[in-house]
Scaffold this active site. Structure first.
Site, short mmCIF file in Angstrom:
data_model
loop_
_atom_site.label_atom_id
_atom_site.label_comp_id
_atom_site.label_asym_id
_atom_site.label_seq_id
_atom_site.Cartn_x
_atom_site.Cartn_y
_atom_site.Cartn_z
N GLY A 292 0.75 -1.16 0.00
CA GLY A 292 -0.02 0.08 0.07
C GLY A 292 0.73 1.15 0.26
N LYS B 31 -1.77 -15.51 -10.19
CA LYS B 31 -0.79 -14.86 -8.87
C LYS B 31 -1.08 -15.70 -7.74
CE LYS B 31 1.21 -11.76 -6.37
NZ LYS B 31 0.67 -10.42 -6.40
N ASN C 236 4.82 -18.07 -1.03
CA ASN C 236 4.47 -17.58 0.55
C ASN C 236 4.44 -18.75 1.52
OD1 ASN C 236 3.11 -14.70 0.82
ND2 ASN C 236 2.92 -15.09 -1.29
#
Length: 313
Positions: free
Chosen positions: A12, A188, A196
């Site tokens: 962000g 993705k 991850n």
């Protein structure tokens, strides 16, 4: 364009900073009190491809968003998946019938949550391959290059979405208008579903996973589970292409030395992860469709066990 970044963590902060530097009116919204205070006192500090920069930007906690705030044209959703609904409940004062929402979040199924707050015509789905890392409150490391794909969820949103693509591209975010963003989101999700969880459990970076003798079998099996479930939802993943895309990330000259967001959340900061919205989502959908997903199920269990061991919150 007036843009709110809902979730001003590493990614962000990157998106917000780049849009701000391109001349857009950007406000950041985040829950981390120390992060908020540091940005208010000293600006958002970033190591931006080796250059130390500071940008002074407006930042608020969700609780501070009230009727005195003006509405925004676009909200970029970059919260953790489990915090999406709560965030949007609290920032309702800046949402009007003219506000659009762009999801750039990891994981699957966010459009359904966002449809509770804005019309489906005002939802934009996106996927990004940019990377970012938090180095402390108010400080991020932004390195490498990336891109963003965007597409409106409903046909009526096409014109505004293409405007957003141009604004993001002008900010150096390498944005393109997608013809099939749902495919890209699943693609993705495969990247996240392999790198991850494996980096987090194995306590290593992307290159570290790639150098193991078991990487090929682990990654291919997880991709296959994603592909079987995606096919039930009308998405036909090219497993060979996805695998080659993932193995290309192992290169330490690229993003191989990067520690994925799940690792940063759990191992570095003892925060709960988004595993239920990635591998856990595939496991849940697999159960619904009668498809066996042992690797995704086990990896989800391992990450939750690690959360408990580390006392993640």
């Amino acid at each position: 364009m007036k843009i709110a970044i809902a979730g001003a963590g590493a990614m962000g902060s990157r998106i917000g900073l780049m849009l701000h530097r391109a001349g857009n009116e950007v406000i950041l919204i985040d829950r981390w009190a120390a992060h908020i205070q540091m940005i208010r006192d000293h600006g958002l500090r970033a190591n931006y491809n080796g250059e130390d920069i500071v940008e002074h930007m407006q930042i608020y906690s969700p609780e501070e968003i009230d009727a005195k705030h003006e509405s925004v044209d676009l909200i970029v959703a970059l919260t953790k998946s489990m915090g999406l609904r709560e965030m949007f409940e609290e920032i309702k004062p800046i949402i009007t019938e003219n506000t659009y929402v762009l999801s750039l979040m990891n994981g699957l199924g966010h459009a359904e949550d966002l449809a509770e707050f804005v019309d489906r015509d005002h939802i934009i789905l996106g996927v990004t391959m940019w990377t970012a890392a938090m180095e402390g409150p108010g400080k991020v490391k932004l390195f490498g290059t990336g891109n963003i794909e965007l597409q409106n969820l409903a046909p009526a949103g096409a014109t505004f979405t293409k405007d957003v693509v141009q604004i993001f591209d002008d900010a150096g975010l390498n944005a393109t208008y997608s013809q099939n963003v749902k495919y890209s989101i699943w693609r993705k999700a495969c990247v996240n579903g392999t790198l991850n969880g494996l980096c987090t459990i194995l306590d290593t970076n992307i290159t570290g996973v790639g150098t193991t003798s078991t990487a090929a079998e682990m990654v291919q099996t997880i991709i296959n589970e994603f592909a079987l479930v995606a096919a039930k939802e009308g998405i036909e993943l090219d497993q060979t292409e996805v695998y080659e895309h993932i193995t290309a990330t192992y290169d330490p000259a690229g993003i191989g030395l990067h520690y994925p967001s799940m690792y940063q959340d759990l191992i570095k900061n003892q925060r709960l992860t988004e595993i239920d919205y990635i591998n856990g989502a595939v496991a849940a959908k697999g159960k619904k469709y009668g498809i066996s997903t042992p690797y995704c199920t086990f990896l989800t269990q391992l990450v939750h066990a690690k959360e408990e061991i580390l006392g993640a919150k």
